[in-house]
Design a protein around this motif. Structure first.
Motif, mmCIF file in Angstrom:
data_model
loop_
_atom_site.group_PDB
_atom_site.id
_atom_site.type_symbol
_atom_site.label_atom_id
_atom_site.label_comp_id
_atom_site.label_asym_id
_atom_site.label_seq_id
_atom_site.Cartn_x
_atom_site.Cartn_y
_atom_site.Cartn_z
ATOM 1 N N ALA A 187 0.833 -1.205 0.000
ATOM 2 C CA ALA A 187 0.000 0.000 0.000
ATOM 3 C C ALA A 187 0.866 1.254 0.000
ATOM 4 C CB ALA A 187 -0.928 -0.015 1.205
ATOM 5 N N THR A 188 1.973 1.219 0.744
ATOM 6 C CA THR A 188 2.879 2.368 0.777
ATOM 7 C C THR A 188 3.524 2.579 -0.584
ATOM 8 O OG1 THR A 188 3.349 2.068 3.134
ATOM 9 C CG2 THR A 188 4.967 3.308 1.845
ATOM 10 N N VAL A 189 3.933 1.502 -1.227
ATOM 11 C CA VAL A 189 4.559 1.622 -2.546
ATOM 12 C C VAL A 189 3.556 2.149 -3.565
ATOM 13 C CG1 VAL A 189 5.662 0.342 -4.431
ATOM 14 C CG2 VAL A 189 6.275 -0.162 -2.058
ATOM 15 N N GLU A 190 2.323 1.682 -3.502
ATOM 16 C CA GLU A 190 1.293 2.195 -4.408
ATOM 17 C C GLU A 190 1.082 3.697 -4.198
ATOM 18 O OE1 GLU A 190 -1.444 -1.849 -4.954
ATOM 19 O OE2 GLU A 190 -1.873 -0.447 -3.318
ATOM 20 N N HIS A 191 1.101 4.130 -2.940
ATOM 21 C CA HIS A 191 0.948 5.558 -2.642
ATOM 22 C C HIS A 191 2.159 6.350 -3.142
ATOM 23 C CE1 HIS A 191 -0.471 9.135 -0.597
ATOM 24 N NE2 HIS A 191 0.681 9.227 0.050
ATOM 25 N N LEU A 192 3.350 5.795 -2.960
ATOM 26 C CA LEU A 192 4.558 6.472 -3.434
ATOM 27 C C LEU A 192 4.555 6.608 -4.955
ATOM 28 C CD1 LEU A 192 7.226 4.805 -1.111
ATOM 29 C CD2 LEU A 192 6.549 7.214 -1.107
ATOM 30 N N LYS A 193 3.939 5.658 -5.634
ATOM 31 C CA LYS A 193 3.816 5.760 -7.095
ATOM 32 C C LYS A 193 3.001 6.995 -7.466
ATOM 33 C CE LYS A 193 4.280 4.051 -11.309
ATOM 34 N NZ LYS A 193 5.591 3.933 -11.968
ATOM 35 N N GLN A 194 1.971 7.250 -6.703
ATOM 36 C CA GLN A 194 1.156 8.448 -6.947
ATOM 37 C C GLN A 194 1.937 9.718 -6.600
ATOM 38 O OE1 GLN A 194 -2.205 7.418 -4.443
ATOM 39 N NE2 GLN A 194 -3.423 6.823 -6.239
ATOM 40 N N ILE A 195 2.729 9.641 -5.526
ATOM 41 C CA ILE A 195 3.562 10.785 -5.151
ATOM 42 C C ILE A 195 4.551 11.106 -6.270
ATOM 43 C CG2 ILE A 195 5.342 11.599 -3.541
ATOM 44 C CD1 ILE A 195 2.624 11.574 -2.261
ATOM 45 N N ALA A 196 5.222 10.071 -6.765
ATOM 46 C CA ALA A 196 6.222 10.264 -7.820
ATOM 47 C C ALA A 196 5.591 10.826 -9.090
ATOM 48 C CB ALA A 196 6.926 8.938 -8.115
ATOM 49 N N GLU A 213 10.953 13.843 -4.644
ATOM 50 C CA GLU A 213 12.189 13.413 -5.304
ATOM 51 C C GLU A 213 12.606 12.024 -4.821
ATOM 52 O OE1 GLU A 213 14.969 16.465 -4.425
ATOM 53 O OE2 GLU A 213 14.289 17.810 -6.024
ATOM 54 N N GLY A 214 12.430 11.782 -3.527
ATOM 55 C CA GLY A 214 12.737 10.458 -2.995
ATOM 56 C C GLY A 214 11.885 9.378 -3.633
ATOM 57 N N ALA A 215 10.593 9.675 -3.833
ATOM 58 C CA ALA A 215 9.690 8.711 -4.470
ATOM 59 C C ALA A 215 10.115 8.446 -5.907
ATOM 60 C CB ALA A 215 8.259 9.225 -4.414
ATOM 61 N N GLU A 220 13.074 4.639 -9.719
ATOM 62 C CA GLU A 220 14.206 4.472 -10.629
ATOM 63 C C GLU A 220 15.219 3.485 -10.040
ATOM 64 O OE1 GLU A 220 15.591 8.444 -11.019
ATOM 65 O OE2 GLU A 220 13.965 9.061 -12.362
ATOM 66 N N GLU A 221 14.875 2.932 -8.870
ATOM 67 C CA GLU A 221 15.718 1.990 -8.125
ATOM 68 C C GLU A 221 17.043 2.623 -7.698
ATOM 69 O OE1 GLU A 221 15.455 -1.641 -10.751
ATOM 70 O OE2 GLU A 221 14.520 -2.421 -8.914
ATOM 71 N N HIS A 222 17.001 3.925 -7.470
ATOM 72 C CA HIS A 222 18.126 4.614 -6.835
ATOM 73 C C HIS A 222 17.811 4.680 -5.336
ATOM 74 C CE1 HIS A 222 18.763 6.792 -10.946
ATOM 75 N NE2 HIS A 222 19.236 5.553 -10.952
ATOM 76 N N PHE A 223 17.947 3.543 -4.696
ATOM 77 C CA PHE A 223 17.457 3.396 -3.330
ATOM 78 C C PHE A 223 18.232 4.259 -2.328
ATOM 79 C CE2 PHE A 223 16.415 -0.994 -5.088
ATOM 80 C CZ PHE A 223 15.103 -0.644 -5.381
ATOM 81 N N GLU A 224 19.516 4.436 -2.559
ATOM 82 C CA GLU A 224 20.316 5.248 -1.643
ATOM 83 C C GLU A 224 19.825 6.699 -1.640
ATOM 84 O OE1 GLU A 224 25.040 6.254 -0.838
ATOM 85 O OE2 GLU A 224 24.451 4.495 -2.019
ATOM 86 N N GLU A 225 19.562 7.217 -2.842
ATOM 87 C CA GLU A 225 19.057 8.585 -2.941
ATOM 88 C C GLU A 225 17.691 8.707 -2.287
ATOM 89 O OE1 GLU A 225 19.053 9.785 -7.004
ATOM 90 O OE2 GLU A 225 21.201 9.410 -7.292
ATOM 91 N N ALA A 226 16.847 7.719 -2.487
ATOM 92 C CA ALA A 226 15.514 7.749 -1.893
ATOM 93 C C ALA A 226 15.599 7.774 -0.374
ATOM 94 C CB ALA A 226 14.710 6.545 -2.363
ATOM 95 N N ALA A 227 16.429 6.873 0.186
ATOM 96 C CA ALA A 227 16.561 6.820 1.642
ATOM 97 C C ALA A 227 17.099 8.135 2.196
ATOM 98 C CB ALA A 227 17.475 5.660 2.033
ATOM 99 N N ASP A 228 18.080 8.707 1.530
ATOM 100 C CA ASP A 228 18.678 9.957 1.997
ATOM 101 C C ASP A 228 17.637 11.073 2.037
ATOM 102 O OD1 ASP A 228 21.098 11.660 2.590
ATOM 103 O OD2 ASP A 228 20.391 12.620 0.754
ATOM 104 N N ARG A 229 16.847 11.210 1.002
ATOM 105 C CA ARG A 229 15.850 12.281 0.948
ATOM 106 C C ARG A 229 14.746 12.067 1.974
ATOM 107 N NH1 ARG A 229 18.483 12.402 -3.673
ATOM 108 N NH2 ARG A 229 18.466 14.280 -4.985
ATOM 109 N N TRP A 230 14.291 10.854 2.117
ATOM 110 C CA TRP A 230 13.202 10.603 3.071
ATOM 111 C C TRP A 230 13.654 10.824 4.509
ATOM 112 C CZ3 TRP A 230 11.669 5.557 0.112
ATOM 113 C CH2 TRP A 230 10.863 5.897 -0.994
ATOM 114 N N ILE A 231 14.881 10.459 4.814
ATOM 115 C CA ILE A 231 15.368 10.680 6.177
ATOM 116 C C ILE A 231 15.513 12.174 6.455
ATOM 117 C CG2 ILE A 231 17.342 10.346 7.714
ATOM 118 C CD1 ILE A 231 17.642 7.533 6.517
ATOM 119 N N GLN A 232 15.910 12.940 5.438
ATOM 120 C CA GLN A 232 15.946 14.397 5.617
ATOM 121 C C GLN A 232 14.549 14.939 5.948
ATOM 122 O OE1 GLN A 232 18.279 16.909 2.877
ATOM 123 N NE2 GLN A 232 18.975 14.991 1.899
ATOM 124 N N VAL A 233 13.539 14.415 5.247
ATOM 125 C CA VAL A 233 12.160 14.842 5.519
ATOM 126 C C VAL A 233 11.745 14.411 6.921
ATOM 127 C CG1 VAL A 233 9.746 14.599 4.815
ATOM 128 C CG2 VAL A 233 11.547 14.756 3.070
#
Length: 276
Positions: A187-196, A213-215, A220-233
């Protein structure tokens, strides 16, 4: 257990092509044979298929030709054969400790057990190799279709790119209530798809920009970038999208697994941000 030879071809010749066969030549009148017999039978019972014991009573006429082939001059006499070769021999009633040493010195090395798809999948996950893990999960799923556990495991490995296929797998569960955590991840991934995709209205703030941007990086499977942005948020705006950054990080770590490099690199930082 009855170790007496019944058929020489089946019990000795054919069997020795598969495992080492230890042949105990003996007779009922032989005192040392009666001493050796229980000891070697005990060890055979503990062998767990590593080798096979066959007892040959030399007084039986049908066995005398076999005794002659192995050049038995006295009993008890023990021979080990494997794939047409004589690997070792001894005579007399050796004590158990000496027989164990003899076995250890003459038995061929046990082959390494072949790793099945479950073991290969577990290894791939421990190495953080989601591509190899996905291939194993597909194989397991195809070999044993219909199992909820296989559906769920494959669905998580298909995420995030294979969202549609993952959703179909999760929708086919027989007992979905057993997989609440995994369904929450989906469900979270489906929501993130809408966010992206810009389908969810977010406030015009730096945190919202990072979150979107994290979404986008996630899909794009740039997981490191996603984690970095979400933790900043997470550190600056927990309330954004109903604690969306926390849910996004939790979903990311769950589908990557505990041993993925991104999980290793960011889980501690995530925990610190969560409880700061």
């Amino acid at each position: 257990m009855d170790y007496e030879v019944k058929d020489i071809k089946t019990d000795i010749i054919d069997a020795s092509n598969q495992v080492p066969v230890v042949i105990d030549f003996w007779a009922e009148w032989c005192g040392p044979c009666r001493t050796l017999g229980p000891v070697i039978e005990k060890l055979a019972g503990e062998a767990k298929g590593r080798w096979k014991l066959v007892k040959v009573n030399v007084d039986h006429p049908e066995n005398q030709h076999l005794a002659q082939q192995f050049q038995i001059r006295g009993i008890p006499a023990v021979r080990m054969i494997y794939q047409g070769k004589l690997l070792g021999e001894f005579s007399g009633a050796l004590p158990e400790s000496e027989i164990k040493k003899w076995l250890a010195n003459h038995l061929p090395e046990a082959p390494e057990p072949e790793e099945g798809p479950e073991e290969l999948l577990e290894l791939a996950m421990k190495q953080g190799d989601r591509t190899a893990a996905l291939e194993m999960a597909k194989r397991i799923h195809n070999e044993e279709p219909g199992k909820d556990e296989h559906h769920v495991r494959l669905a998580l490995l298909l995420l995030p790119v294979g969202l549609e296929d993952a959703s179909r797998l999760m929708a086919s569960l027989h007992q979905p209530e057993k997989f609440e955590m995994e369904r929450n991840v989906l469900a979270t991934v489906e929501h993130l798809k809408q966010i992206a995709g810009g389908e969810v209205n977010l406030p015009d703030t730096p945190g919202a920009k990072l979150y979107r941007e994290g979404a986008m990086s996630f899909f794009e499977e740039h997981f490191e970038e996603a984690a970095d942005r979400w933790i900043q948020v997470l550190m600056t705006d927990r309330s954004l999208d109903d604690d969306g950054a926390r849910k996004a990080c939790t979903a990311l770590f769950t589908l990557l697994g505990d041993h993925h490099p991104v999980t290793d690199a960011f889980r501690r930082r995530f925990s610190m941000a969560l409880y700061a």
